[in-house]
Write an enzyme that holds these catalytic residues in place. Structure first.
Site, PDB file in Angstrom:
ATOM      1  N   THR A 168       0.842  -1.188   0.000  1.00  0.00           N
ATOM      2  CA  THR A 168       0.000   0.000   0.000  1.00  0.00           C
ATOM      3  C   THR A 168       0.882   1.243   0.000  1.00  0.00           C
ATOM      4  O   THR A 168       1.727   1.407   0.879  1.00  0.00           O
ATOM      5  CB  THR A 168      -0.919   0.003   1.232  1.00  0.00           C
ATOM      6  OG1 THR A 168      -1.795  -1.118   1.161  1.00  0.00           O
ATOM      7  CG2 THR A 168      -1.735   1.278   1.311  1.00  0.00           C
TER       8      THR A 168
ATOM      9  N   HIS B 246      -6.992 -10.976  -1.683  1.00  0.00           N
ATOM     10  CA  HIS B 246      -6.332 -10.683  -0.411  1.00  0.00           C
ATOM     11  C   HIS B 246      -7.184 -11.263   0.718  1.00  0.00           C
ATOM     12  O   HIS B 246      -8.182 -10.678   1.129  1.00  0.00           O
ATOM     13  CB  HIS B 246      -6.183  -9.180  -0.242  1.00  0.00           C
ATOM     14  CG  HIS B 246      -5.180  -8.773   0.796  1.00  0.00           C
ATOM     15  ND1 HIS B 246      -4.629  -9.662   1.690  1.00  0.00           N
ATOM     16  CD2 HIS B 246      -4.629  -7.557   1.090  1.00  0.00           C
ATOM     17  CE1 HIS B 246      -3.781  -9.014   2.484  1.00  0.00           C
ATOM     18  NE2 HIS B 246      -3.763  -7.739   2.133  1.00  0.00           N
TER      19      HIS B 246
ATOM     20  N   ASN C 101      -3.989 -10.479   6.526  1.00  0.00           N
ATOM     21  CA  ASN C 101      -3.716  -9.194   7.192  1.00  0.00           C
ATOM     22  C   ASN C 101      -4.949  -8.521   7.785  1.00  0.00           C
ATOM     23  O   ASN C 101      -4.992  -7.299   7.927  1.00  0.00           O
ATOM     24  CB  ASN C 101      -3.022  -8.231   6.234  1.00  0.00           C
ATOM     25  CG  ASN C 101      -1.627  -8.690   5.868  1.00  0.00           C
ATOM     26  OD1 ASN C 101      -1.218  -9.789   6.229  1.00  0.00           O
ATOM     27  ND2 ASN C 101      -0.894  -7.861   5.146  1.00  0.00           N
TER      28      ASN C 101
ATOM     29  N   TYR D 194      -8.109  -8.224   6.683  1.00  0.00           N
ATOM     30  CA  TYR D 194      -9.131  -7.618   5.832  1.00  0.00           C
ATOM     31  C   TYR D 194     -10.328  -8.571   5.665  1.00  0.00           C
ATOM     32  O   TYR D 194     -10.384  -9.620   6.301  1.00  0.00           O
ATOM     33  CB  TYR D 194      -8.502  -7.177   4.515  1.00  0.00           C
ATOM     34  CG  TYR D 194      -7.439  -6.130   4.745  1.00  0.00           C
ATOM     35  CD1 TYR D 194      -7.772  -4.872   5.269  1.00  0.00           C
ATOM     36  CD2 TYR D 194      -6.090  -6.396   4.503  1.00  0.00           C
ATOM     37  CE1 TYR D 194      -6.794  -3.914   5.520  1.00  0.00           C
ATOM     38  CE2 TYR D 194      -5.108  -5.442   4.758  1.00  0.00           C
ATOM     39  CZ  TYR D 194      -5.467  -4.208   5.271  1.00  0.00           C
ATOM     40  OH  TYR D 194      -4.507  -3.255   5.537  1.00  0.00           O
TER      41      TYR D 194
ATOM     42  N   ASN E 218      -4.251  -5.857  12.290  1.00  0.00           N
ATOM     43  CA  ASN E 218      -5.619  -5.357  12.188  1.00  0.00           C
ATOM     44  C   ASN E 218      -6.580  -6.102  13.109  1.00  0.00           C
ATOM     45  O   ASN E 218      -7.694  -6.456  12.724  1.00  0.00           O
ATOM     46  CB  ASN E 218      -6.110  -5.398  10.736  1.00  0.00           C
ATOM     47  CG  ASN E 218      -5.456  -4.349   9.874  1.00  0.00           C
ATOM     48  OD1 ASN E 218      -5.224  -3.225  10.333  1.00  0.00           O
ATOM     49  ND2 ASN E 218      -5.138  -4.678   8.635  1.00  0.00           N
TER      50      ASN E 218
END
Length: 380
Positions: free
Chosen positions: A52, A200, A203, A205, A260
């Site tokens: 990112t 994805h 992480n 998400y 996260n």
């Protein structure tokens, strides 16, 4: 994943030694060998990790800077892009790329053309942020997740760090529509000339929020046992594979990764998941784990295709350390992040045994060309 905003003016960039220099790689080095992953043809086994960087236009369209950034790094075996939202509500951070509108698609066409002109292979990572978002970033909408429980901690927004907005749990009958959004984004990417897409599911998400037993508190067919928690990810993968061909679809996983606000005790879900993905014939599995983590061997045993490994900071992406991962058969390819940020010609530098530029963390997220497209390359 954003942790801190970019603040102040970065120091002047200069080529300094990041790691000790090495002897040049022999031509038969495992890192320099080509590998085929489904429809993807990689000239070497050093792939660009998805990073990112928050440089897209406000509407998610890749711009001139994006084109130049990825063009510079086309020497990677496969260029995997920044996580790019497949829907408006899937956006997590400001100025991330999208694969949602005609303008987004046109921007990705320019990126694909630039990477292909340099002989590279391009994969767009599709990242739905789920509850790792803020209403201000998604035009007042409510983030969606496997759960209605908000993530702990803060997220960077255009107004500075803010607490994550409370999500709403997706209803069971909404899930096919979300899977269709991934499929539609994949169609756009392939139509733009991109070689493949990566789902994805790591992480913290959205897809990871369904996999993780410490986050997924559902009582329908998508919660509870491992088979149920894997179900939505399998459905997204199948919808995407049906849309563009399984041989153009990879997936990223990060078992027990706490990023996260993920808590995950039952990692057996990954064996369940990967066994089902194997039946779909996806191009590759991209795993974020230390090379000696037992989960790597377990997934290797149930995954017949190409396995790509990202060790995070475990081996600091040292050339010889990641070379051993490939040479020892732990994985078929490796993805590298920070060294590629500061060294667009990383494969050439590693091949020659040259010194590396040091990355400047103050320029990682947001801004312009500084720390993005202005790192020096080797002459000749």
């Amino acid at each position: 994943m954003i942790r801190t905003p970019r603040t102040g003016r970065p120091p002047a960039l200069r080529p300094v030694q990041h790691h000790v220099t090495h002897q040049p790689l022999p031509s038969d080095s495992p890192l320099l060998q080509p590998v085929t992953a489904g429809a993807l043809r990689a000239a070497n086994r050093v792939w660009l990790a998805p990073l990112t960087r928050n440089r897209a236009d406000a509407d998610g369209t890749p711009n001139d800077l994006s084109v130049e950034y990825y063009r510079q790094r086309a020497g990677a075996g496969v260029v995997i892009t920044e996580g790019s939202q497949p829907s408006a509500v899937g956006q997590g951070y400001p100025n991330t790329a999208g694969v949602v509108t005609d303008a987004n698609e046109a921007g990705w066409t320019r990126v694909a053309d630039a990477v292909h002109a340099e002989g590279g292979t391009l994969v767009v990572q599709l990242m739905h942020a789920g509850r790792i978002s803020h209403t201000g970033t998604i035009d007042g909408a409510t983030p969606v997740s496997s759960t209605a429980t908000p993530a702990q901690g803060e997220i960077f927004t255009t107004e500075g760090p803010q607490a994550h907005s409370a999500p709403r749990a997706l209803a069971t009958d909404e899930l096919p529509g979300v899977a269709a959004e991934f499929a539609d984004a994949a169609r756009r990417a392939i139509r733009a000339g991109v070689d493949g897409v990566e789902l994805h599911a790591a992480n913290g998400y959205l897809l990871h929020q369904f996999l993780a037993d410490g986050v997924n508190d559902r009582t329908d067919a998508y919660g509870g046992p491992a088979e149920n928690r894997a179900r939505f990810v399998v459905e997204v993968a199948k919808a995407t594979a049906d849309a563009v061909g399984a041989d153009r679809v990879g997936i990223r996983l990060s078992p027990a990764n706490p990023y996260n606000d993920i808590t995950e005790d039952d990692v057996s879900v990954y064996e369940t998941l990967v066994a089902q993905l194997a039946d779909l014939g996806l191009a590759y599995v991209h795993l974020l784990a230390e090379a000696d983590d037992p989960i790597v061997g377990k997934l290797r045993a149930v995954w017949p295709g190409v396995l790509v490994l990202n060790t995070g900071f475990a081996v600091d992406s040292d050339r010889d350390a990641v070379g051993r991962i490939v040479a020892d058969g732990v994985a078929d390819a490796v993805t590298v992040g920070r060294p590629f940020i500061a060294n667009p010609d990383l494969v050439t530098r590693w091949t020659r045994g040259s010194e590396l530029n040091e990355p400047d963390p103050s320029t990682f997220y947001g801004g312009g060309a500084e720390g993005y497209t202005d790192y020096p390359r080797l002459a000749g």
